[in-house]
Motif scaffolding. Structure first.
Motif, PDB file in Angstrom:
ATOM      1  N   GLY A   1       0.793  -1.214   0.000  1.00 18.64           N
ATOM      2  CA  GLY A   1       0.000   0.000   0.000  1.00 18.64           C
ATOM      3  C   GLY A   1       0.829   1.269   0.000  1.00 18.64           C
ATOM      4  O   GLY A   1       2.029   1.267  -0.269  1.00 18.64           O
ATOM      5  N   ALA A   2       0.155   2.364   0.339  1.00 16.59           N
ATOM      6  CA  ALA A   2       0.777   3.689   0.369  1.00 16.59           C
ATOM      7  C   ALA A   2       0.195   4.478   1.532  1.00 16.59           C
ATOM      8  O   ALA A   2      -0.899   4.167   2.027  1.00 16.59           O
ATOM      9  N   PRO A   3       0.902   5.503   2.003  1.00 17.46           N
ATOM     10  CA  PRO A   3       0.373   6.308   3.116  1.00 17.46           C
ATOM     11  C   PRO A   3      -1.006   6.897   2.823  1.00 17.46           C
ATOM     12  O   PRO A   3      -1.800   7.104   3.748  1.00 17.46           O
ATOM     13  N   THR A   4      -1.294   7.165   1.556  1.00 21.29           N
ATOM     14  CA  THR A   4      -2.577   7.779   1.199  1.00 21.29           C
ATOM     15  C   THR A   4      -3.727   6.787   1.168  1.00 21.29           C
ATOM     16  O   THR A   4      -4.871   7.183   0.935  1.00 21.29           O
ATOM     17  N   ASP A   5      -3.464   5.496   1.423  1.00 21.97           N
ATOM     18  CA  ASP A   5      -4.535   4.487   1.417  1.00 21.97           C
ATOM     19  C   ASP A   5      -5.419   4.558   2.653  1.00 21.97           C
ATOM     20  O   ASP A   5      -6.487   3.934   2.692  1.00 21.97           O
ATOM     21  N   CYS A   6      -4.971   5.274   3.687  1.00 22.92           N
ATOM     22  CA  CYS A   6      -5.777   5.356   4.908  1.00 22.92           C
ATOM     23  C   CYS A   6      -5.494   6.676   5.604  1.00 22.92           C
ATOM     24  O   CYS A   6      -4.496   7.346   5.319  1.00 22.92           O
ATOM     25  N   ASP A   7      -6.372   7.042   6.520  1.00 20.80           N
ATOM     26  CA  ASP A   7      -6.165   8.284   7.264  1.00 20.80           C
ATOM     27  C   ASP A   7      -5.275   8.013   8.478  1.00 20.80           C
ATOM     28  O   ASP A   7      -4.917   6.876   8.790  1.00 20.80           O
ATOM     29  N   ALA A   8      -4.935   9.086   9.185  1.00 21.35           N
ATOM     30  CA  ALA A   8      -3.994   8.979  10.301  1.00 21.35           C
ATOM     31  C   ALA A   8      -4.547   8.105  11.419  1.00 21.35           C
ATOM     32  O   ALA A   8      -3.806   7.340  12.050  1.00 21.35           O
ATOM     33  N   ALA A   9      -5.850   8.186  11.673  1.00 21.16           N
ATOM     34  CA  ALA A   9      -6.451   7.395  12.746  1.00 21.16           C
ATOM     35  C   ALA A   9      -6.371   5.900  12.422  1.00 21.16           C
ATOM     36  O   ALA A   9      -6.059   5.077  13.289  1.00 21.16           O
ATOM     37  N   THR A  10      -6.642   5.561  11.169  1.00 16.75           N
ATOM     38  CA  THR A  10      -6.563   4.152  10.764  1.00 16.75           C
ATOM     39  C   THR A  10      -5.135   3.659  10.816  1.00 16.75           C
ATOM     40  O   THR A  10      -4.868   2.524  11.233  1.00 16.75           O
ATOM     41  N   ARG A  11      -4.184   4.506  10.427  1.00 15.50           N
ATOM     42  CA  ARG A  11      -2.783   4.110  10.477  1.00 15.50           C
ATOM     43  C   ARG A  11      -2.347   3.883  11.924  1.00 15.50           C
ATOM     44  O   ARG A  11      -1.591   2.934  12.219  1.00 15.50           O
ATOM     45  N   ALA A  12      -2.799   4.707  12.839  1.00 11.27           N
ATOM     46  CA  ALA A  12      -2.476   4.519  14.258  1.00 11.27           C
ATOM     47  C   ALA A  12      -3.071   3.211  14.773  1.00 11.27           C
ATOM     48  O   ALA A  12      -2.438   2.485  15.550  1.00 11.27           O
ATOM     49  N   GLU A  13      -4.280   2.898  14.320  1.00 10.04           N
ATOM     50  CA  GLU A  13      -4.910   1.625  14.697  1.00 10.04           C
ATOM     51  C   GLU A  13      -4.115   0.452  14.138  1.00 10.04           C
ATOM     52  O   GLU A  13      -3.911  -0.561  14.823  1.00 10.04           O
ATOM     53  N   LEU A  14      -3.649   0.593  12.897  1.00  5.97           N
ATOM     54  CA  LEU A  14      -2.837  -0.457  12.286  1.00  5.97           C
ATOM     55  C   LEU A  14      -1.548  -0.660  13.064  1.00  5.97           C
ATOM     56  O   LEU A  14      -1.152  -1.796  13.356  1.00  5.97           O
ATOM     57  N   GLN A  15      -0.879   0.428  13.419  1.00  8.95           N
ATOM     58  CA  GLN A  15       0.373   0.295  14.158  1.00  8.95           C
ATOM     59  C   GLN A  15       0.149  -0.401  15.491  1.00  8.95           C
ATOM     60  O   GLN A  15       0.915  -1.282  15.892  1.00  8.95           O
ATOM     61  N   GLN A  16      -0.899  -0.027  16.190  1.00 11.61           N
ATOM     62  CA  GLN A  16      -1.197  -0.639  17.490  1.00 11.61           C
ATOM     63  C   GLN A  16      -1.450  -2.137  17.339  1.00 11.61           C
ATOM     64  O   GLN A  16      -1.012  -2.945  18.173  1.00 11.61           O
ATOM     65  N   THR A  17      -2.126  -2.525  16.271  1.00 11.04           N
ATOM     66  CA  THR A  17      -2.416  -3.941  16.039  1.00 11.04           C
ATOM     67  C   THR A  17      -1.131  -4.705  15.727  1.00 11.04           C
ATOM     68  O   THR A  17      -0.907  -5.809  16.246  1.00 11.04           O
ATOM     69  N   LEU A  18      -0.278  -4.126  14.891  1.00 10.28           N
ATOM     70  CA  LEU A  18       0.995  -4.775  14.572  1.00 10.28           C
ATOM     71  C   LEU A  18       1.877  -4.905  15.818  1.00 10.28           C
ATOM     72  O   LEU A  18       2.587  -5.904  15.997  1.00 10.28           O
ATOM     73  N   GLU A  19       1.831  -3.919  16.696  1.00 13.77           N
ATOM     74  CA  GLU A  19       2.646  -3.944  17.912  1.00 13.77           C
ATOM     75  C   GLU A  19       2.225  -5.066  18.857  1.00 13.77           C
ATOM     76  O   GLU A  19       3.020  -5.510  19.693  1.00 13.77           O
ATOM     77  N   ALA A  20       0.999  -5.550  18.721  1.00 21.53           N
ATOM     78  CA  ALA A  20       0.535  -6.653  19.568  1.00 21.53           C
ATOM     79  C   ALA A  20       1.290  -7.944  19.278  1.00 21.53           C
ATOM     80  O   ALA A  20       1.241  -8.883  20.079  1.00 21.53           O
ATOM     81  N   LEU A  21       1.988  -8.012  18.144  1.00 21.20           N
ATOM     82  CA  LEU A  21       2.742  -9.217  17.772  1.00 21.20           C
ATOM     83  C   LEU A  21       4.248  -9.041  17.962  1.00 21.20           C
ATOM     84  O   LEU A  21       5.034  -9.868  17.494  1.00 21.20           O
TER      85      LEU A  21
END
Length: 323
Positions: free
Chosen positions: A66-86
């Motif tokens: 993907g690309a940074p423009t595929d999602c907004d900042a809130a969704t990207r923060a949610e994605l980072q938090q989910t990845l950090e769980a692993l």
């Protein structure tokens, strides 16, 4: 979601047909929550992964989804938090919708050392033994592989792979299975290329591992083996009595000449060493995504040419041979 329906449908009419009967149960056993107490939490993290439509994916010179423009900042923060769980993430790096997932290993450096010596991977059926979260599998796919199968018995790595695959937003011909090489049917002789990178020194029986690798390859198929080695001549082998670089599961570190001899003894053809490299603290280190001790802490602080136990510091070599 962890599912293998496309792979299981592919198996019966493929060179992997002998595996089709046993693999579903092997997958179920490898993802048994009673065996792995943290697995339910990892699966829940996977289920929380935000749905993002990927505008582009690149696996040829990096693994970028993907690309940074595929999602907004809130969704990207949610994605980072989910990845950090692993966490810990060991193999990479990845670029995921603008997030730089900077893993413990710069696995791209290893890939750059290996690729000049490979038979072309285009249209090949490939096995990656001990693949971790599948970083190198994605790079193999980027080289045009027909299908890539990674195997690793650690369910955390399997869930990490499925996070990446879900973000890729397409059913690519790539899978990471929660099994070990001993789970493959004997004398399968199916894969065009078999990789074993960073696995050999963890095996109690080096000859059995070489036999398993050879039996997985079709006649004429290529083995790519990367492992820790020591300096020395034919017959020289380090067998650490205790830990090596604070790892307690290191068994055999041969010299390059010894490794070549073992490959020939096990029936491989044209065995050769194509790269030798001292592992640097820039290639393996702690990051935000792997917060625990890494190579800088595994070496003698007064003499970094030695491990903490006084053994020679890690040197890695790449060997290539044909079945």
């Amino acid at each position: 979601m962890i599912e293998y329906s496309t792979l299981l449908a592919y198996l019966p009419e493929s060179p992997l047909a002998p595996w089709s009967a046993d693999l579903p149960q092997q997958i179920a056993d490898g993802l048994c929550e009673k065996r792995y107490g943290d697995l339910p939490d990892w699966k829940q993290a996977l289920a929380r992964l935000p749905k993002i439509t990927s505008s582009q994916n690149n696996f040829s010179d990096k693994v970028e989804i993907g690309a940074p423009t595929d999602c907004d900042a809130a969704t990207r923060a949610e994605l980072q938090q989910t990845l950090e769980a692993l966490i810990p993430w060991r193999k990479g790096p990845y670029w995921l919708h603008g997030i730089h997932l900077d893993t413990e290993w710069r696995s791209d450096w290893k890939w750059d050392r290996v690729t000049p010596h490979l038979a072309p991977l285009k249209n090949r059926l490939i096995l990656d033994v001990g693949c971790g979260n599948g970083y190198h599998c994605w790079r193999m796919l980027g080289e045009g592989a027909h299908r890539v199968i990674g195997i690793d018995p650690s369910p955390r790595f399997v869930v990490q792979f499925h996070m990446i695959k879900q973000l890729a937003d397409k059913d690519y011909p790539i899978d990471v299975l929660p099994v070990g090489i001993e789970d493959l049917p004997p004398k399968l002789q199916a894969f065009d290329t078999v990789f074993s990178m960073g696995v050999f020194y963890h095996r109690k029986s080096p000859m059995d591992h070489l036999r398993e690798l050879k039996e997985a390859l079709r006649p004429g198929g290529q083995l790519v083996l990367e492992t820790l080695v020591i300096e020395g001549g034919l017959g020289d082998v380090l067998v650490p009595e205790g830990r090596y670089a604070k790892m307690n599961n290191v068994w055999f570190l041969p010299s390059c000449e010894t490794m070549l001899s073992w490959l020939r003894k096990m029936g491989f053809n044209n065995a050769r060493v194509v790269d030798v490299c001292t592992t640097s603290v820039e290639e393996q280190r702690s990051t935000h995504w792997m917060k625990f001790h890494s190579l800088p802490e595994f070496l003698d602080p007064q003499n970094p040419s030695l491990t903490a136990e006084g053994h020679p510091a890690p040197i890695r070599a790449v060997f290539v041979a044909e079945a």
